[in-house]
Design a protein around this motif. Structure first.
Motif, mmCIF file in Angstrom:
data_model
loop_
_atom_site.group_PDB
_atom_site.id
_atom_site.type_symbol
_atom_site.label_atom_id
_atom_site.label_comp_id
_atom_site.label_asym_id
_atom_site.label_seq_id
_atom_site.Cartn_x
_atom_site.Cartn_y
_atom_site.Cartn_z
ATOM 1 N N PHE A 5 72.705 14.508 -66.857
ATOM 2 C CA PHE A 5 71.581 13.663 -67.366
ATOM 3 C C PHE A 5 71.967 12.322 -67.944
ATOM 4 O O PHE A 5 71.101 11.515 -68.602
ATOM 5 N N LYS A 6 73.201 12.046 -68.069
ATOM 6 C CA LYS A 6 73.576 10.861 -68.309
ATOM 7 C C LYS A 6 72.972 9.405 -67.441
ATOM 8 O O LYS A 6 72.903 9.551 -66.463
ATOM 9 N N ASP A 7 72.685 8.561 -68.210
ATOM 10 C CA ASP A 7 72.099 7.246 -67.545
ATOM 11 C C ASP A 7 72.972 6.658 -66.661
ATOM 12 O O ASP A 7 72.311 6.067 -65.523
ATOM 13 N N LYS A 8 74.281 6.994 -66.653
ATOM 14 C CA LYS A 8 75.215 6.229 -65.705
ATOM 15 C C LYS A 8 75.110 6.902 -64.362
ATOM 16 O O LYS A 8 75.554 6.183 -63.325
ATOM 17 N N TYR A 9 74.612 8.189 -64.335
ATOM 18 C CA TYR A 9 74.242 8.913 -63.032
ATOM 19 C C TYR A 9 73.018 8.591 -62.406
ATOM 20 O O TYR A 9 71.894 8.870 -62.884
ATOM 21 N N LYS A 10 72.741 7.450 -61.549
ATOM 22 C CA LYS A 10 71.532 7.069 -61.145
ATOM 23 C C LYS A 10 70.896 7.851 -60.034
ATOM 24 O O LYS A 10 71.522 8.753 -59.484
ATOM 25 N N ASP A 11 69.816 7.445 -59.708
ATOM 26 C CA ASP A 11 68.868 7.941 -58.584
ATOM 27 C C ASP A 11 69.877 8.019 -57.267
ATOM 28 O O ASP A 11 70.490 6.932 -57.048
ATOM 29 N N LYS A 90 69.314 21.579 -71.382
ATOM 30 C CA LYS A 90 70.459 20.544 -70.735
ATOM 31 C C LYS A 90 71.535 21.186 -70.421
ATOM 32 O O LYS A 90 72.070 21.017 -69.287
ATOM 33 N N SER A 91 72.140 22.175 -71.401
ATOM 34 C CA SER A 91 73.424 22.823 -70.830
ATOM 35 C C SER A 91 73.275 23.767 -69.734
ATOM 36 O O SER A 91 74.277 23.818 -68.865
ATOM 37 N N ALA A 92 72.189 24.265 -69.513
ATOM 38 C CA ALA A 92 71.810 25.433 -68.681
ATOM 39 C C ALA A 92 72.047 24.708 -67.200
ATOM 40 O O ALA A 92 72.782 25.256 -66.224
ATOM 41 N N ILE A 93 71.261 23.663 -67.141
ATOM 42 C CA ILE A 93 71.238 23.117 -65.747
ATOM 43 C C ILE A 93 72.537 22.193 -65.519
ATOM 44 O O ILE A 93 73.075 22.289 -64.416
ATOM 45 N N GLN A 94 73.204 21.669 -66.529
ATOM 46 C CA GLN A 94 74.462 21.206 -66.305
ATOM 47 C C GLN A 94 75.615 22.138 -65.858
ATOM 48 O O GLN A 94 76.258 21.845 -65.082
#
Length: 458
Positions: A5-11, A90-94
């Motif tokens: 979910f971090k912004d650094k990981y882009k499309d 968020k944690s479940a998906i990550q």
């Protein structure tokens, strides 16, 4: 945990769905993903790329629920699959995903070298930070430190492997090599050139066959006089052990530890006079020979250790490469010195391994087919290959093979023959075990002239 979910990981950032244990919180059931072609997801294998651009998040084909409500993360299945929406906390998906490299050029030699460099740099980064600062770094920290050209290959499995390597190192070396007064480098990057220079001259071996240390810890301002002034390999090897015991220098050989594996630590060539006792059962189990292409053969023992012989994917020549590996280890014990194998085979059996140049079928074909016939006479077909049912079946495949494939057969069978026929002909299972024991120590570089190193791997 993949902090996707971090912004650094882009499309377009690539992730891989974890195995079954990472999916136990999915509300609509693990069964919805496993064995159901509707969803087209294989735990531990399927890769996706993140879809973070809002305009691309329309009409997902599949909706996977970790809970009825929560955040949504959109992903597209690779290489060109449909859009998925994953819903939950968020944690479940990550927790269900790991970062994945892009996998480009997986069979390309330059890509293989880049990935090897990357794995070594990750392990070096974690170990250096732990020993210097007593800090455990996370995935993002390492990603920021690695060279830009390697980032596309960065996979979370590489990171967790390094974590296991550091943990097992600390289980035996806690309190040693700690503090800021050490230099960390890859093999022959800088100061370790002082160690390897005379060692390679006196041993007559390549760098990895003398000492396969991938990364090195060296005390700053350490004197290399003993290495530079040595007159034989025994003096260098003795000094290397002394300097390790005095916490001045250590070379570490790294092998990737996969998610389902436990790391181990081993000390190789620590004693100049007595090698570690090998307790493995080297009795013959079977040979896994690729009977359709003649590209590879792995001769397994009851211990799971095997000698793999074959041709590298990045080459189209006739040079046979040998390595020692354990079944299911996901990594080799080590490459086997191509110079020593023909010498040992000649000494034991008076047999000349065919190598070098391009095979002349007019000369080698008759010999190679005779050797294969003897191998099939010695062992049941199902202990030679998973696909060949008899020598006649082998001949049928061989007759239809192109010239290049026949030439490769002539070379690979020359390496199979000493293990599968000559050893048994000379001394039965006892001689085979002895040859495999020799092969194991060769793969580990545990020889009379090999230098000391620490092994961290599965």
């Amino acid at each position: 945990m993949a902090n996707i979910f971090k912004d650094k990981y882009k499309d377009g950032h690539k992730v891989q769905i974890k195995d079954k244990t990472g999916l136990n919180k999915i509300k609509n059931g693990l069964g919805a993903l496993v064995g159901n072609t509707k969803y087209g997801i294989t735990p531990g294998s399927t890769k996706f790329e993140l879809v973070k651009v809002k305009t691309k998040q329309k009409n997902p084909k599949h909706k996977i629920l970790f809970s009825d409500t929560g955040l949504s993360m959109f992903m597209k299945k690779l290489p060109s699959g449909p859009l998925y929406e994953f819903v939950g906390s968020k944690s479940a998906i990550q927790n269900a995903f790991s970062h994945a490299g892009d996998g480009k050029g997986t069979s390309d030699k330059s890509a293989t070298n880049d990935k090897t460099e990357l794995k070594e740099l990750i392990s070096l980064c974690l170990l250096e930070r732990k020993l210097k600062n007593n800090e455990d770094v996370d995935f993002d920290y390492v990603e920021d430190k690695i060279p830009s050209r390697l980032k596309k290959y960065f996979h979370e499995d590489y990171f967790t492997s390094a974590q296991k390597q550091v943990k097992v190192w600390l289980s035996k070396e806690s309190g040693r090599f700690k503090g800021m007064n050490y230099t960390y480098e890859r093999q022959l990057d800088d100061v370790t050139k002082n160690i390897y220079k005379n060692a390679l001259i006196f041993s007559g071996l390549s760098k990895d066959n003398w000492n396969p240390g991938d990364i090195w810890i060296v005390k700053k301002n350490m004197s290399f006089d003993a290495y530079n002034n040595a007159s034989n390999i025994q003096q260098i090897n003795k000094q290397l052990v002394k300097d390790y015991k005095d916490e001045k220098v250590v070379g570490i050989s790294l092998k990737q530890v996969n998610p389902n594996q436990t790391a181990r630590i081993d000390y190789v060539n620590l004693s100049a006079t007595k090698k570690n006792e090998v307790k493995f059962d080297f009795g013959f189990e079977k040979c896994d020979f690729t009977g359709d292409s003649f590209k590879n053969a792995i001769i397994y023992t009851d211990s799971g250790f095997g000698v793999r012989m074959g041709f590298k994917a990045s080459t189209d020549n006739f040079g046979v490469y040998l390595e020692g590996r354990f079944r299911g280890a996901g990594s080799q014990v080590g490459g086997m010195d191509a110079k020593q194998i023909p010498v040992e085979v000649k000494k034991r059996y008076g047999y000349e391994i065919r190598k070098g140049g391009t095979p002349d079928l007019a000369i080698e074909e008759k010999i190679a087919l005779k050797e294969m016939k003897e191998i099939f006479a010695r062992h049941p077909a199902n202990q030679i290959s998973n696909t060949l049912t008899s020598y006649k079946n082998f001949l049928d495949v061989y007759d239809k093979a192109p010239k290049f494939q026949k030439q490769r057969l002539c070379r690979i069978v020359s390496f199979m023959y000493p293990y599968l026929e000559l050893s048994f002909n000379k001394g039965g299972m006892k001689e085979f075990k002895d040859l495999m024991n020799w092969s194991y120590t060769l793969a580990k570089k545990e020889t009379s002239v090999g230098g000391f190193y620490v092994f961290l791997g599965p």
